[in-house]
Write a protein that holds these residues in place. Structure first.
Motif, mmCIF file in Angstrom:
data_model
loop_
_atom_site.group_PDB
_atom_site.id
_atom_site.type_symbol
_atom_site.label_atom_id
_atom_site.label_comp_id
_atom_site.label_asym_id
_atom_site.label_seq_id
_atom_site.Cartn_x
_atom_site.Cartn_y
_atom_site.Cartn_z
ATOM 1 N N GLY A 211 0.784 -1.229 0.000
ATOM 2 C CA GLY A 211 0.000 0.000 0.000
ATOM 3 C C GLY A 211 0.816 1.278 0.000
ATOM 4 N N TYR A 212 2.143 1.174 0.098
ATOM 5 C CA TYR A 212 2.980 2.370 0.176
ATOM 6 C C TYR A 212 4.134 2.277 -0.817
ATOM 7 N N ASP A 213 4.572 3.453 -1.244
ATOM 8 C CA ASP A 213 5.768 3.504 -2.092
ATOM 9 C C ASP A 213 7.029 3.393 -1.247
ATOM 10 N N ALA A 214 6.946 3.840 -0.012
ATOM 11 C CA ALA A 214 8.109 3.789 0.871
ATOM 12 C C ALA A 214 7.658 3.784 2.317
ATOM 13 N N VAL A 215 8.508 3.209 3.167
ATOM 14 C CA VAL A 215 8.321 3.241 4.617
ATOM 15 C C VAL A 215 9.612 3.754 5.230
ATOM 16 N N ILE A 216 9.501 4.732 6.114
ATOM 17 C CA ILE A 216 10.658 5.212 6.879
ATOM 18 C C ILE A 216 10.374 4.950 8.346
ATOM 19 N N VAL A 217 11.274 4.243 9.001
ATOM 20 C CA VAL A 217 11.082 3.863 10.401
ATOM 21 C C VAL A 217 12.170 4.502 11.250
ATOM 22 N N LEU A 218 11.743 5.136 12.339
ATOM 23 C CA LEU A 218 12.663 5.837 13.231
ATOM 24 C C LEU A 218 12.555 5.230 14.624
#
Length: 325
Positions: A211-218
């Motif tokens: 469902g997403y083009d990218a995931v950024i996890v912090l």
């Protein structure tokens, strides 16, 4: 200019209680350096990691028994008051900001001129100090994830110093942002332009595959496989910093991400951000235009710098923690 100054110093690794307030000699700029009267310093999770010397592998770079730079504070803004030999492009009286190797929790700081950029008149010291490391890390994460206009981006841990910049900069790029953060950060993150804000502990299994083009996890230790399920073919998961063990830190997660990405249609990357003055200049320009306003959790006086470190160390800060004279 006085010959002594206030500084906070650590002579061993440990928690915030390890730092002590001292009267130190005002540094003299060496060749290629400028002396800056600090107007504001911003703290980052990197300052806490260096303070504690964890993961242990970072001591190879910062000092085996104690930090080589004993005064914490890597993000600074202030005014140039003296020049070392060979400095060009800066003059006494110029306002500057940048990410340095430490020394920000003091009245004055000697830093390489090459690490500093001019601050526009429309930007105050608090804003300028908040930008370099956290804003630069967010910028590099978005570049690594290839976030452009029209992208759908999921941000885990959107309420911290880097996370708030990720959200705002992604919105400025024209992305649609779904942010996960703590309840205390929800309103601030929504005000940055996130299209959807949910609790940080949202069950990711309920989100659509691809469902997403990218995931950024912090922060956190969400399994990379669970995150990769959420991005489309050709998409990317970027782990900023990458949580890991006390000894090797993010290296294990970095290796795992590389293995998962071999021959795969979805990539996993662990970002190791570096200081880049051109990015700092771009961030300052966005701040001067009013498009980028840092979220500031608290501002502590220099006399209370230990409490500022403790605030960051305990977790839960929304946006940036700053220190000023």
């Amino acid at each position: 200019m006085t010959t002594t100054m206030t500084a906070w110093r650590q002579d061993a690794y440990g928690g915030p209680d390890i730092v002590r307030r001292v009267d130190a000699e005002t540094p003299r700029p060496r060749r290629g350096e400028v002396l800056v009267r600090v107007g504001a310093a911003a703290l980052n999770s990197a300052d806490v990691r260096i303070l504690r010397g964890e993961p242990l592998i970072l001591r190879l770079a910062f000092g085996l028994r104690r930090p080589r730079t004993p005064v914490p504070g890597r993000d600074v803004a202030g005014t140039v008051v003296a020049l070392g030999d060979g400095v060009t492009g800066l003059a006494v009286g110029d306002r500057v900001a940048g990410e340095v190797s430490g020394g920000g929790l003091a009245t004055f700081l000697a830093a390489p001129a090459s690490r500093l950029v001019p601050v526009p008149d429309a930007v105050d010291d608090r804003t300028a100090a908040a930008l370099p490391l956290a804003g630069g890390t967010a910028w590099q994460a978005l570049d690594l994830a290839r976030v452009t206009a029209g992208a759908r981006l999921l941000v885990l841990g959107a309420g911290g110093g880097v996370g708030t910049f990720v959200v705002r900069l992604a919105v400025l790029r024209g992305a649609e942002v779904h942010a996960l953060c703590s309840a205390r950060a929800a309103d601030a993150v929504a005000a940055l332009g996130a299209a959807r804000v949910d609790p940080r502990d949202l069950d990711l299994a309920g989100l659509p595959a691809g469902g997403y083009d990218a995931v950024i996890v912090l922060g956190g230790a969400t399994p990379l496989r669970s995150l990769l399920r959420l991005v489309r073919d050709g998409g990317c998961v970027v782990d900023v910093g990458g949580d890991g063990g006390r000894i090797i830190g993010p290296l294990g997660r970095m290796l795992h991400g590389a293995i998962l990405s071999v021959g795969a249609r979805r990539r996993a990357r662990v970002l190791a951000a570096v200081a880049r003055t051109p990015i700092t200049a771009e961030l300052l320009a966005l701040a001067a235009s009013g498009d980028l306003v840092p979220v500031i959790d608290r501002v502590h006086p220099l006399a209370d710098a230990r409490a500022a470190l403790a605030r960051l160390d305990e977790g839960g800060a929304v946006g940036k923690v700053l220190v000023e004279p």
